[in-house]
Design an enzyme around this catalytic site. Structure first.
Site, short mmCIF file in Angstrom:
data_model
loop_
_atom_site.label_atom_id
_atom_site.label_comp_id
_atom_site.label_asym_id
_atom_site.label_seq_id
_atom_site.Cartn_x
_atom_site.Cartn_y
_atom_site.Cartn_z
N ASP A 41 -13.38 22.87 31.29
CA ASP A 41 -13.06 24.27 31.13
C ASP A 41 -11.96 24.43 30.08
O ASP A 41 -12.03 25.31 29.20
CB ASP A 41 -12.60 24.82 32.48
CG ASP A 41 -12.12 26.26 32.39
OD1 ASP A 41 -12.98 27.13 32.17
OD2 ASP A 41 -10.92 26.48 32.54
N GLU A 70 -19.61 22.54 31.98
CA GLU A 70 -18.18 22.29 31.73
C GLU A 70 -17.85 20.80 31.91
O GLU A 70 -17.14 20.20 31.10
CB GLU A 70 -17.31 23.12 32.67
CG GLU A 70 -17.32 24.61 32.34
CD GLU A 70 -16.39 25.41 33.23
OE1 GLU A 70 -15.93 26.47 32.78
OE2 GLU A 70 -16.13 25.00 34.38
N GLU A 130 -14.86 19.17 35.65
CA GLU A 130 -15.06 20.58 35.36
C GLU A 130 -13.73 21.22 34.96
O GLU A 130 -13.66 22.05 34.04
CB GLU A 130 -15.61 21.21 36.64
CG GLU A 130 -16.05 22.62 36.55
CD GLU A 130 -16.11 23.20 37.96
OE1 GLU A 130 -16.46 22.47 38.93
OE2 GLU A 130 -15.75 24.37 38.11
N ASP A 160 -20.83 24.98 35.97
CA ASP A 160 -19.87 23.92 36.28
C ASP A 160 -20.31 22.58 35.69
O ASP A 160 -19.50 21.82 35.16
CB ASP A 160 -19.71 23.76 37.80
CG ASP A 160 -19.05 24.97 38.44
OD1 ASP A 160 -18.59 25.86 37.70
OD2 ASP A 160 -18.99 25.03 39.68
#
Lengths: 218, 218
Positions: free
Chosen positions: A36, A108, A32, A105
């Protein structure tokens, strides 16, 4: 697996991306972090291209609109990630597969999994396909095509466009103008435009060159 | 141009990256937005690889140590970007070429310029060459999560954590353990962990409590 338009060479990467920490370790938390950052750069580039006159502050603001927990959860739902999530029994019972943060999450992490599986170009293509419609939906500023073309070229440090009157015809009160617009960088592109004034024809030609530049990048 | 180990195909991109907004438009502000995102992802990946056991929170903390105005200005000085900066006359007189924020911004913009000039692979290689020594210099956290949690609580004079076995299941050769970790200060936090040994489950639970403590601070 899911509606993501991507097939993993190593399916275990895709599975790990959908494994919530409630399952134990390994899980998708570290992915994650990477995902991101990847989303950040791909959406930054989309906005950089689509809004050639937006300031740094405006670009940041637009990105924050597109990349946040709520917006990512919407995408995760469209991809039906919830159905594929691996959750611990506690989260399962409490309906964690519907929870916004868990979905965002996982999305990502999935972006990172594509990167780890196939590299930046593939990851960029997947993310662009998802975000291009969202970027396109942002209202364009009202700047005209000539200004946008000039600013785009200036931003890259490329030579400015050259406009020429090719022809004008019709009666004086209803004249039509044909104009060409040439640019030399990043490659020679020539487009023609038509309008009821020389200026309108130039706008039309500039618009056509902008479109061709878009196509080049695609 | 500068000590950056990269030669621009289109030198005007490199020049634009070093053009401060005090010069007028176009300048490096928009590139800086893109460069910041690129730095973020390349350093994220370096840390992801170098610290395979670091949690998401630790990775974020490490990246913030490496990618911030002060740290980027150090790199910009090593690359001697100050000598190549294009500044307006006001900034020139006031010594803007030495200012940390201007140097850091120019470095970010330069990273974007490499990306626009040659793509992700080249940009990644340039950034990795600069950051790999910095990432290597980070002391590996050899301490496990239980130790880190204990030391953190002791340092504040708070009560020590309490671990309980909640459950174990599965065949003897593939057992799974569920463990809880409780702390009472600075506030009551309970997290659960899972692992293939009781000790691994405790580490997992301690990690989760550390994360919650991080979130408290954020």
């Amino acid at each position: 697996m899911t509606k993501l338009a991507y097939r993993f060479r190593d399916p275990s990467l895709g599975q790990l991306a959908l494994t919530h920490r409630s399952v134990g370790k390994p899980n998708n938390e570290r992915m994650e972090f990477l995902g991101d950052a990847l989303l950040g750069v791909v959406v930054a580039e989309l906005l950089y291209e689509a809004h050639p006159h937006a300031s740094e502050g405006e670009l940041s603001r637009l990105r924050a609109q597109l990349v946040n927990g709520q917006a990512l959860a919407v995408i995760a739902r469209e991809l039906e990630l919830g159905d594929e999530l691996k959750l611990g029994s506690g989260e399962l019972k409490s309906g964690g597969f519907r929870r916004e943060s868990i979905l965002a999450d996982a999305f990502e992490a999935l972006v990172a999994a594509v990167y780890l599986d196939a590299g930046f170009a593939e990851c960029r293509a997947v993310v662009r396909a998802l975000f291009e419609p969202l970027v396109a939906a942002i209202p364009r500023s009202s700047k005209d095509a000539k200004t946008r073309l000039q600013e785009l070229l200036q931003a890259r440090g490329w030579s400015l466009p050259h406009y020429d009157l090719i022809d004008s015809h019709g009666e004086d009160h209803a004249k039509t103008f044909d104009v060409s617009c040439d640019i030399s960088e990043p490659e020679a592109i020539r487009a023609e435009g038509r309008g009821s004034s020389r200026r309108a024809a130039e706008q039309d030609a500039a618009e056509a060159v902008l479109r061709r530049l878009q196509d080049l990048k695609a």
